[in-house]
Design a protein around this motif. Structure first.
Motif, PDB file in Angstrom:
ATOM      1  N   THR A 107      -3.345  33.030 -23.315  1.00 45.91           N
ATOM      2  CA  THR A 107      -2.194  33.536 -22.549  1.00 45.91           C
ATOM      3  C   THR A 107      -2.086  32.811 -21.211  1.00 45.91           C
ATOM      4  O   THR A 107      -1.875  33.428 -20.164  1.00 45.91           O
ATOM      5  CB  THR A 107      -2.270  35.064 -22.335  1.00 45.91           C
ATOM      6  N   ALA A 131      -0.600  34.882 -28.929  1.00 48.63           N
ATOM      7  CA  ALA A 131      -0.596  35.615 -27.658  1.00 48.63           C
ATOM      8  C   ALA A 131      -0.960  37.081 -27.856  1.00 48.63           C
ATOM      9  O   ALA A 131      -1.755  37.642 -27.097  1.00 48.63           O
ATOM     10  CB  ALA A 131       0.777  35.491 -26.997  1.00 48.63           C
ATOM     11  N   THR A 185       6.273  37.851 -24.131  1.00 44.48           N
ATOM     12  CA  THR A 185       5.667  36.901 -23.208  1.00 44.48           C
ATOM     13  C   THR A 185       5.316  37.552 -21.878  1.00 44.48           C
ATOM     14  O   THR A 185       4.350  37.166 -21.218  1.00 44.48           O
ATOM     15  CB  THR A 185       6.596  35.691 -22.989  1.00 44.48           C
ATOM     16  N   VAL A 229       1.506  35.803 -21.572  1.00 44.16           N
ATOM     17  CA  VAL A 229       1.362  34.424 -22.029  1.00 44.16           C
ATOM     18  C   VAL A 229       2.225  33.479 -21.193  1.00 44.16           C
ATOM     19  O   VAL A 229       1.879  32.314 -21.006  1.00 44.16           O
ATOM     20  CB  VAL A 229       1.716  34.281 -23.520  1.00 44.16           C
TER      21      VAL A 229
END
Length: 420
Positions: free
Chosen positions: A152, A179, A249, A254
């Motif tokens: 990440t 991730a 994300t 990540v």
């Protein structure tokens, strides 16, 4: 700190450069890499040659599996004992449930990391070659991004992150799997393996909570971006995939993006900030306050509303020690975000929402940015460097490393009431 200084020293050497770079920018990159943040003031691909890029990858690989984890594994491999101070730091970094053996746990971390990153690199190579990436660069890019995604770290060899692959389902899937696997935490991986292999009869309460919170927050983030972000609503059939990716994300920390974060509306930016603040799960590669900390805080609030003397969650009593840790982490994270935002607001010519986004991304080691990182002043870079370092090391670990003293038994003679 030692890893950061070594990485900085190496990245300052002209031998590793494609073009000249300031020493402060190399320090920023080294800190961002070892903290697995992904914020950059210069382009990694345009600034450093292959050797320099390899050093950056090595730094976020070490950072991803943990400073103390890496060192401890080396010590255990040499049959050396862990010192008492070392064990205290590990316990602060890896808040493991009862019943987990630290030696077996550390070995499983290394094995799982190598396995996932190898599989990720193979899948990335297939995906990149199908997308038209040149063969030799596809090999290096696959390895680099596999390690970056699992740890990440958010570092990439493309200056637009993954915006050019926004409609590439396979690449989006690879990043998401890596991730999420890294951010779920090694506790979950070890727990599930023990259950599958028959070592245990059921998974732990911690694992159940981690899964529940991640699914809930991923769903919430995806829905909010899907319905309320104008720049995403214009993407047609890719709308759902992009919405999920941006939610993922931020939550897994990540730090990759498939659309420009700087174009997001204020409301959705607030949602992203919340997801970054919560972050991943304990003992994983991600940063943030942690999903279990959020659970503990909600349990405290719910128990007080119901006037329960003990704090419970789904009928389980949460130990007082864990509640102390959760409230301490929450307050410390909020304090660092406030202070760093204040300092940057005094020197940087950017709107408050962009500065708040940047500081939250730094303390949670996410790496998402609205585009202001490269334009920070020297003072602003120093502030963000410190925030990234503290964010990855962990605020409680950072405090313990600085303030740890020999255990002393103290007797509290008087007790004072405090109205709250």
């Amino acid at each position: 700190m030692t890893y950061t200084l070594i990485g900085w020293g190496l990245l300052c050497l002209p031998f590793f450069h494609k073009q000249s770079v300031a020493a402060l920018d190399s320090l920023f990159i080294a800190t961002s890499a070892i903290s697995t943040t992904g914020l950059v003031t210069v382009s990694v691909f345009d600034t450093y040659n292959w050797f320099g890029q390899f050093i950056v990858m090595l730094l976020f690989q070490i950072g991803g599996i943990g400073y103390m984890t890496f060192t401890s594994f080396v010590i255990l491999s040499r049959k050396g004992p862990l010192t008492r101070w070392h064990q205290r730091i590990l316990n602060a970094e890896f808040t493991m449930p009862k019943g987990f053996d630290i030696k077996d746990f550390l070995k499983s971390v290394i094995v799982f990391t190598i396995l996932l990153e190898t599989l990720g690199a193979l899948c990335f190579y297939i995906a990149f070659t199908r997308a038209g990436v040149e063969h030799n660069f596809a090999i290096w890019s696959s390895i680099f991004h596999s390690v970056s995604a699992f740890c990440t770290a958010g570092f990439g060899l493309y200056n637009d992150s993954f915006e050019q692959f926004a409609d590439h389902t396979f690449i989006n899937t690879i990043i998401s799997v890596l991730a999420i696997s890294g951010s779920l935490g090694f506790i979950v991986v070890t727990d599930l393996w023990n259950r599958i292999s028959g070592k245990t009869k059921k998974i732990t309460f911690t694992t159940i909570i981690i899964f529940g919170v991640i699914i809930l927050l991923l769903t919430l983030g995806t829905v909010m971006i899907y319905f309320f972000e104008p720049s995403v609503s214009q993407l047609g059939e890719n709308k759902l995939m992009v919405s999920f990716f941006q939610s993922m994300t931020a939550l897994t920390t990540v730090g990759f993006n498939t659309v420009s974060v700087g174009r997001f509306s204020l409301g959705v930016m607030l949602v992203i900030i919340f997801l970054m603040y919560v972050g991943a799960s304990p003992s994983g590669t991600g940063g943030g306050m942690k999903s279990t900390t959020l659970t503990a805080l909600l349990a405290i609030m719910w128990s007080r509303i119901r006037n329960n003397r003990r704090v419970t969650f789904f009928g389980r009593v949460i130990p007082l020690e864990r509640l102390y840790v959760a409230t301490s982490v929450f307050m410390l994270y909020a304090s660092v975000i406030f202070l760093s935002t204040f300092l940057l607001a005094m020197t940087e010519p950017f709107p408050l929402d962009q500065i708040l986004f940047e500081t939250t991304s730094a303390i949670s080691t996410v790496g998402l940015s609205t585009g202001i990182t490269g334009n920070l002043t020297a003072w602003g870079k120093v502030v963000v460097i410190f925030v990234m370092f503290v964010g990855r090391l962990g605020l409680l670990t950072f405090g313990l490393a600085i303030l740890a003293r020999k255990n002393r038994i103290k007797t509290i003679e008087d007790e004072e009431d405090l109205a709250v």
